[in-house]
Every structure is written in C-alpha cells, then in structure tokens.
Enzyme design. Structure first.
Site, PDB file in Angstrom:
ATOM      1  N   ASP A 124     -53.125  12.939 -37.360  1.00 35.46           N
ATOM      2  CA  ASP A 124     -51.667  12.981 -37.457  1.00 35.46           C
ATOM      3  C   ASP A 124     -51.013  14.313 -37.102  1.00 35.46           C
ATOM      4  O   ASP A 124     -50.128  14.388 -36.257  1.00 35.46           O
ATOM      5  CB  ASP A 124     -51.227  12.634 -38.891  1.00 35.46           C
ATOM      6  N   SER A 165     -47.577   8.264 -45.873  1.00 34.05           N
ATOM      7  CA  SER A 165     -48.369   7.888 -44.710  1.00 34.05           C
ATOM      8  C   SER A 165     -47.589   6.863 -43.900  1.00 34.05           C
ATOM      9  O   SER A 165     -46.749   6.128 -44.433  1.00 34.05           O
ATOM     10  CB  SER A 165     -49.686   7.273 -45.176  1.00 34.05           C
TER      11      SER A 165
END
Length: 563
Positions: free
Chosen positions: A127, A474
């Site tokens: 990420d 998330s």
C-alpha cells in the site's frame, strides 16, 4: 505535449577529468565507457521478501533494466523499504505503515538528487510504497513513471474465490462461533496463493488504478496481475518508456496536474475504492504543487456513479477487472459520460482519451457496468463534518450502507481494547464504536483498523453498528465507518470528548457526524483527555518521535513536508 530537450543531469556526476574518481568507482559496478554518456535511469525498487506484495519485484526490476538498456539508457537499481499493512495489522508494527510512506518518498528523493539521475522508474507493491514512490517522483520532477507490481491471484476456498479480507473477517466469525477453528485454518492456508498485492479493490489496487488514470503509470500496466507471464513484458516496456521520457523532456509534474488529480479521484470513486485514496492524493498533490482539498472528493463522488462491482463490498477482485478490460475500459465508460478530462497527458505520450480508445472489453464480462445502469448512482468517498469532525472525516459508502445511524458510544483509547471488546461479544447492535488516540500524531502513525472492522463484520454486526476513529481504515473495510476524524484526539479534537453512552449520529445526506453535546461540554472534556497508557505517543523515540513532531493533520494528507 511539446517535446523539450533537457540536459543530462548525470553529466555533472560522470563527465570530465575531475570526475575520474567517480567513474572509477562506477566501473567497479559494471559501467563501461559508452555508459557514461547515456541517460542514467534509476530503478527505484521497493523489493522485500517480508510481504507477497513486493516479493517478486526483483524479477520485475530485471525486466525494467533490460528495457532501459535496449532504449539506450544506463540502469542503476536502488532500493527502499516496504511495510506490509496486512501482516502488521492489529499490532504496534502497524504504526510504521504510514510513516513508511514518507520514508519511501524521502529515500528515493535523496538518492535521486545525490546521483543526479536523468530519469526514474519506481516499482511499487504494498500500500504505502505506491503513493510513496509517486510523492518522490513529484518532488524530483524528473522524466519518470511508476510501475505497480500487480495484484495477487484470488485463493480458492470450498469452491469460491477468497482474499485476505475473508481471513480477517473469518477471525471475527470464529470468535463469534460462526465458523470453527478448523474452518479458519483452512481459509488461512488458501487465501494467499502467491506473489502480489491484496486482491480486492483495497488500497493497493485502488491506488494503482488511480495512478493509471492520472497518467503517471502507463495505462494498462498496473492491472496485469503479479504472476501473469505478461508482466515481464510490461516491465520491459516501462524501462524503454523511461528513456523515451528523458528524450521527450516530459517530467512528473507535467503529468501530475490538477486535471490528473480529478481523473484519479473519479476512478477511485467509480471503483468503490479505499478511503486511503483521500489521504494519499492529498499528499501527492502537496508534493506536486497542485491545489486539492477534502471537498473535491465529495464533489466528485456526488457526480460519479460506481460502475465496478468490486470487493470488499462487491463480487469481483482485481484480476477479474483486468480480464474484463482494465482501467482503459473504466476510462472509456467515464469519458463517454463526460466524467473524465480526456485531454490530460500520460507518460505514454497519449492523452487519457487516446488511451481509452484502446480499450478492449471482454465478451460477457460482469465486472464493469455502464454509467447508465451503474452498480450505484453515486460514489463512494464522502466527506462528513460536524461537531465531532470540524476539519472533516472520510466515509466510504460504496456498498449498501445506511444513510443514517444514531446510537450510544462505546469508547476505546486504542485499537487493541476495541478489538478485545468485539472478540468478547461486548459490542451490541446499534452501538457506535469510537477508537481514538490513533491519529497521525497520536499513534503516532495512524494505524488501520481492519482487525476491528473485519471482526465486527465477521461477528455479524457490520450492518448494525457505526464506527469512527482518528485512525484510518484498510481498503478492505466496509460498513458505516468514518475514519481520519480531524482534529485528532491528541490535538484536542472533539473525538477526545466522547464518553460511553453519548449519542453519536451519522447523517450521510447532510454530510454530518455529530455527538449530542454542547460546544462547552466538548471543549471542557477534550481539554482533560490524555492518551492511554498503551499509546506510544508520549514515549516515542527515534523515527516515530520525529514523525510525531512533523506530521500534519489527516485533513492535509498526513504529510511531513508541511508548508
């Protein structure tokens, strides 16, 4: 975009009698006479074997190297770090994740300036490496592009596709007695079959989609899965393209414009993407010198339908999106409705509209719908304000979330306490879970709350509770969950004033998040709140202490490069 001739910056490093010592050392790593007159192209790699997202990037770098050589450049590979959100989730290690974004950007910027590279191919995976690499490209403003390592293939569990999201939710389901320990073990072993980033439209695939739409990644490059044999060819093409960018004189800021930012937001919204896109695009815009604010996300969400049926709330994963037609297909749909700026430039030399013309839709695909018959008429990433979030917070409503929820607060001063309460069955339908002290400065590091949000979903509470936090989520989080609440608790934000039993109200239509307290009560309570003993804020040392001193609010992208 009109080509312009840029001088080779690297000549200051390698050309002339005075640089004989530098050349001597570079000969030791393989450079030869002809190489000193070639463009020096950095391959800024985020390889690590601590996470499947980045474990295959060494091989991709070799293909990039080959392409650079074939195009007449001289490749030199450098490396930086990567922190896996999924592996560190729910631990103190998660605090390092967002901090690592800044370190990725800083390290690539430093080495780029130190060696006077003429261009950069940045390779990302997990990420934070994705926005971190692009932030560095924006700072350096060199001919450059970002190559995403690609998505993992879905796992197979009892006849259905699964992702790491299913494992996190399985933990909650197991604690609630809905599945057995043996079921969870089987799921754990099946969910991640090999290399690549988490498979849904979670943060990694959201940001890869966004950066293709913005043109800093070649359109069609990121969606090719990590283990697809075609990925090596994509990487080789990126190496060639980097040298071509040097010759055309096209730099990162030529691509990272205001039009590119709005195109990126549009793709994030249209795919039901991660709330982290807000945080990361604000940061990239800051580095590129582009004006961008929270309300831009809400404005674009209001006009943009969700046209991709993607996990965490939908049916399909990133590999399905690629097979359906990828980002080009999405762009074609949105351009046809006037929702993208087709004239925006991309690193390939083609405009966004010209790239979209190359779209090839798979027969019978069900992943991407039409704008006229969307999955949802409006997206996806909403900005709420109110007496609990005067500087804003982010809510994702891509799925079938409620538009209104009012309930009693269940307050926790760290993620671990909230997770334990969920596991113990101490959260009831109708509650609003409040997790504070987890903001950029308060954590420090602004942890993701997937362990908690997935446990709530796994326990069957997702449709009936709300959650708010000054931390973040998330991309796999779904439900009525508001993150990035600002100001954060440690800065005296109203979230610090909330106590168990206070009534909190989400009103999505009105774009408000509020608590049933007077302004005076909020100020008085917030002034006496202190971080929990579990918080590392007061005792942070080293990099965490530096980060806590420098980091800006989530409403400004949690950047450390403050104005």
């Amino acid at each position: 975009m009109k080509p312009r001739q840029l001088p080779l910056r690297s000549q200051a490093l390698v050309a002339g009698r005075d640089r004989a010592a530098a050349r001597s050392m570079l000969r030791a790593v393989g450079m030869e006479d002809d190489d000193f007159s070639r463009p020096l192209i950095a391959i800024a790699n985020t390889w690590t074997d601590t996470t499947p997202c980045n474990a295959h990037l060494r091989d991709l770098a070799d293909s990039v190297r080959q392409g650079i050589r074939e195009a007449g450049g001289m490749p030199l590979e450098v490396n930086t770090i990567a922190i896996s959100d999924g592996i560190t989730m729910g631990t103190e290690g998660m605090k390092a994740s967002l901090v690592s974004r800044e370190l990725v950007a800083d390290s690539i910027e430093l080495v780029g300036d130190a060696y006077g590279f003429d261009g950069v191919v940045a390779i990302s995976g997990c990420d934070k490496t994705i926005p971190g690499t692009v932030m560095a490209l924006a700072r350096l403003d060199l001919p450059s592009l970002m190559l995403y390592g690609g998505s993992i293939q879905p796992g197979r569990y009892r006849g259905r596709d699964v992702t790491i999201q299913d494992v996190f939710e399985g933990i909650g389901a197991c604690a609630a007695g809905r599945i057995t320990e043996e079921d969870l073990d089987e799921l754990e072993r099946a969910a991640c079959p090999g290399a690549g980033s988490c498979g849904g439209q979670f943060t990694a695939n959201t940001m890869a989609t966004v950066f293709e739409a913005m043109g800093i990644s070649p359109m069609g490059s990121g969606s090719v899965p990590a283990t697809d044999p075609a990925k090596a060819g994509v990487a080789r093409d990126c190496g060639r393209l980097a040298v071509d960018l040097v010759r055309r004189g096209v730099t990162a800021r030529d691509i990272l414009t205001r039009a590119a930012m709005t195109n990126g937001i549009t793709l994030a919204v249209a795919t039901g993407g991660s709330t982290n896109a807000v945080l990361h695009l604000l940061a990239v815009a800051r580095e590129a010198g582009v004006e961008l604010e929270l309300e831009d996300f809400d404005r674009i969400s209001a006009r943009t339908p969700v046209i991709a049926d993607m996990k965490p709330w939908g049916r399909f994963v990133a590999t399905d999106m690629h097979a359906a037609g990828g980002v080009r297909l999405l762009a074609a749909r949105l351009l046809g409705a006037g929702l993208l700026d087709g004239g925006a430039a991309t690193v390939t030399g083609r405009t966004v509209a010209e790239e979209a013309e190359l779209a090839a839709e798979a027969a019978g695909q069900e992943v991407v719908s039409s704008v006229e018959d969307p999955v949802k008429p409006h997206g996806g990433l909403l900005i709420l304000r109110g007496n609990l979030a005067p500087d804003g917070c982010v809510l994702k409503v891509a799925g079938p979330e409620r538009g209104h929820h009012s309930g009693p607060a269940r307050v926790f001063d760290c993620e671990e306490d909230a997770f334990e309460a969920v596991q113990a069955g101490a959260i009831s339908a109708g509650d609003v879970v409040v997790i504070r002290g987890e903001g950029p400065r308060g954590g420090p590091g602004m942890r993701e709350m997937l362990a908690v949000t997935a446990a709530l979903t796994g326990a069957g509470l997702g449709p009936s509770v709300g959650l708010l936090t000054d931390g973040r989520f998330s991309g796999a989080t779904h439900g009525l969950m508001a993150g990035h609440v600002a100001p954060e608790a440690v800065d005296g934000g109203p979230i610090a004033a909330v106590r168990d039993g206070d009534t909190i109200t989400f009103d999505v239509a009105a774009r408000t998040l509020s608590v049933d307290l007077s302004d005076d009560e909020i100020r008085e309570r917030a002034s006496v709140w202190r971080p929990s003993a579990q918080s590392a804020n007061g005792s942070a040392t080293g990099v965490m202490r530096k980060y806590a001193r420098l980091v800006a609010s989530a409403s400004e992208g949690a950047v450390t490069n403050r104005a």
